[in-house]
Design an enzyme around this catalytic site. Sequence first.
Site, PDB file in Angstrom:
ATOM      1  CB  SER A 188      44.209  43.241   4.501  1.00  7.15           C
ATOM      2  OG  SER A 188      44.241  41.835   4.482  1.00  7.15           O
TER       3      SER A 188
ATOM      4  CG  MET B 283      27.013   8.908 -19.456  1.00  7.53           C
ATOM      5  SD  MET B 283      27.182  10.133 -20.703  1.00  7.53           S
ATOM      6  CE  MET B 283      28.927  10.276 -20.833  1.00  7.53           C
TER       7      MET B 283
ATOM      8  CE  LYS C 248      35.469   5.824 -24.763  1.00  7.78           C
ATOM      9  NZ  LYS C 248      34.539   4.887 -24.160  1.00  7.78           N
TER      10      LYS C 248
ATOM     11  NE  ARG D   8      40.252   7.420 -19.685  1.00  2.52           N
ATOM     12  CZ  ARG D   8      39.225   6.745 -19.204  1.00  2.52           C
ATOM     13  NH1 ARG D   8      38.014   7.096 -19.517  1.00  2.52           N
ATOM     14  NH2 ARG D   8      39.411   5.729 -18.405  1.00  2.52           N
TER      15      ARG D   8
ATOM     16  CE1 TYR E 146      48.304  40.562   1.658  1.00  2.00           C
ATOM     17  CE2 TYR E 146      48.969  42.664   0.700  1.00  2.00           C
ATOM     18  CZ  TYR E 146      48.414  41.943   1.748  1.00  2.00           C
ATOM     19  OH  TYR E 146      47.960  42.581   2.857  1.00  2.00           O
TER      20      TYR E 146
END
Length: 918
Positions: A795, A107, A26, A363, A882
């Site tokens: 694999s 908050m 902010k 934002r 992969y």
Amino acid sequence: MNKYVYTFGGGSAEGAASDKNLLGGKGANLAEMCSLGIPVPAGFTVSTECCTAYYADGCKLPPELTDQVLAALKKTETIMGMTYGDAVNPLLLSCRSGARSSMPGMMDTVLNVGLSTVTIPGIIAKTKNPRFVWDSYRRLIMMYADVVMEKAEGLEPALGKGIRKILDEKLDEVKHAKGCKSDTDLGADDLKTLAEAFKELVRQHLGKPFPDDPMAQMWGGIAAVFKSWNGKKAVSYRRIEGIPDEWGTAVNVQAMVFGNMGDSSATGVAFTRDPATGDNKFYGEWLVNAQGEDVVAGIRTPSPINDDTKNEQNKHLVSMQHAMPETYKELDAIRTTLEKRFTDMLDIEFTIQEGKLWMLQCRVGKRTGTAALNMAIDMLDEGLITEKTAVMRVEPKQLDELLYPIIDPKTEKDANLIVKGLPAGPGAACGVLVFTAEDAVASFRAGRKCILLREETNPEDVEGMRAAAGILTARGGMTSHAALVARGWGKCCIVGAGGLHVDAKTKTARITGSDLVLKEGDVVTLNGTRGHVYFGSLPMMDATENPRFQRFMTMADTFRTMGVRTNADTPQDARVARSFGAEGIGLVRTEHMFYGEGSDEPLFYLRKMILSNTAAERKAALSELYPFVKATLKGTLEAMEGLPVTIRLLDPPLHEFVPQGAEKQAELARALGIAPEEIKKRGEDLHETNPMMGHRGVRLGITYPEVSEMQIRAIFEGAAELILAGKKCIPEIMVPVTCDVSEIVVTRKIVDQVHAEILKQFGIAELEYKYGTMIEIPRAALLSDQMAKSCEFFSFGTNDLTQLTFGFSRDDIGGFMNEYLDQKLLAADPFQTIDRDGVGQLIRMSVEKGRATRPGLKIGICGEQGGDPASVDFCYEIGLTYVSCSPFRVPIARLAAAQAAIKAGSKKLHIRPKGAKS
Ligand code: PEP
Ligand code: MG
């Protein structure tokens, strides 16, 4: 001396958008807006470093802060032309939190700081608006008592006994006594009396008076915001989002501006583009004569800021575009400036004080998957962002939402739109109208798609909602029960279609301004992404046909360097996966041909083979089974048109296939010419105490080489036939559940022998294939240098590897995994996301050792984690060739792999031949 305070206002600032770590999101953006010449009330940011220092020193503000804050306050006073605590021309402040990454609502904030018995008369004299001043004062007492005097002090009153609740009840009591419906109906004197009553309640319940000294209020506000960083809500939010505790929050102390100073004042929130659809339309809500909290809290129904934002629920309300055209124009220009500077969609908060516009916050805005995709493509075309940025703008998981069917846009333009509502759940759905949850369930059972139309839904409707293809309600907002439930399921849903008048008794619905009356059984189509309801059935389109989705994925692929394959067991799966962009198959689980539709005959021969007692019996059964295995594997190879296909030899323990029912056992006994009791007995002999670690995988081929031979022959013969038919295919034979290279060597002998026989039998000179193993036992990972001697590829079977590394049975985690996650003993379920620390360490080691023996060893992953974005990231990091995942997750894996490459700074590949990577 440490610098803890950074000022902004009057067209300049001591920070910029890039200072998020220091000033919080902010604070950094307020500074940026000031520098852009956007009107922002002046103020200063107390840095996140100060928050860290505050906690390091046992919750004490650093001594040097005092002078820095006072100097910054002076500057703020000068810019705003007012003095804090002054009796004649007093400045008021807000104290807001602002962490590096947004933690919405987690908050605390205190507004109207500085109102006291000294300053109140001054403001009343100045504004000539005592009602506004007393209203602001009672708000200050409420917020300050709650945030600073109760929460920050660590007081934990019982549920419903908190000071805010007590004061809220007092407010309601006064409203009731005065016969007022809304807060705005209370007059100045009422609010003044109320404020006095509030102060008394605060003293009674918190044992301290509400401070009348503006300086004490400001310091209390600053410390309370720091304290709220360690409030319960904020701490648990950080755990979930993975935000480190050390980051801390900043505090933004800023001159107050008021949206509640009469009819030329207002407050609002907006998105620079539509966050639901991504349309390039300014989208927001505003309230005249109100403070920001009124919009957020939903106490009053906000109005649309412009025509583009109107919906069924707010279309009769006056928009800002009409009520304050000049200010709206100014806001719209700010929207353009901000988008240019931030090159993204922003969520903004503004206040208009007596006709003057002030920006309070901006934002990057949250958005749906559809909106993320549309904005990325639009902003790319507008020249705002590069291709790389566009690819990073969609979260891989958001693609899930985009994979739902949509209405063909060409037809939608001319469709019969009957009513509009709020777009609560994504995608499109079409079906017959039903008016009760029971009817929805019945319709589902009868195999008929339906749309559940309700006045509003409640938890009793859940079963029907699940059964329905789409949900439509006449009432409710984006956070109504129906909207929440549907969004959670990713189900198409429209709520608050106010033009519908539902009569549940007659199962009909009238439509405002139309002669059409909807009846049970009528077909309607919903566009849940836009909130449009159409009469009749409209053609649907698969996401794969959505040109924007296609364009986005093609663009993502240009950055991707790691291959993406699929786990597919049938030719049909293989075709679907190819349409999603799979570049090969990473795992064919051969045994799946013995489950489901069309499996009766092959399963019968498999059972015959399993329950054979002699090699001769087994061979006979295998030759009966052979044509089925060959046909399935050949079909899959053919469907992949020359892309690599990894076929795994039979994996599961044989007892899984033993027939259980008497009828099936008798049938099998007849075929084998033995008594049914004998079948039962042979089946029982196959029983294992721990089948997951029993006679399965390569071990079947070690004990019954003819079983491996049959499968290998089926693969090569199918491939040879395709080659002779002029087709290309690349089979890869994969051996499961190995723990030692000797197992691979033994099986390889069969492969070599059958390969030579097939070449001869078909008279062909070459039949390309690869031979490799799964790495799914920790020992195999540890000995990968040896395993690689006889393998051309690995694999990772991370389902079994996770099971065996953790010692967690993959089939039994339901009993304890949630506890592990709830108690934060594990950050994620390792069967969904690769456990980097343990399993990941084994994988990393295996890759290194395997490639030390055989540089360029092709390595993939085919466990479930292969479609999980965080795991894909890990696979990229350790250099896998992969990842392979289920067909519907292929696009997610493609995007995750592209983003991993972009993050690692890889260069764009302009030419990437099809299938080249894997
Ligand atoms: C694995 O273990 O990760 C794997 C892919 O094999 P399966 O799930 O079939 O055991
Ligand atoms: Mg396995």
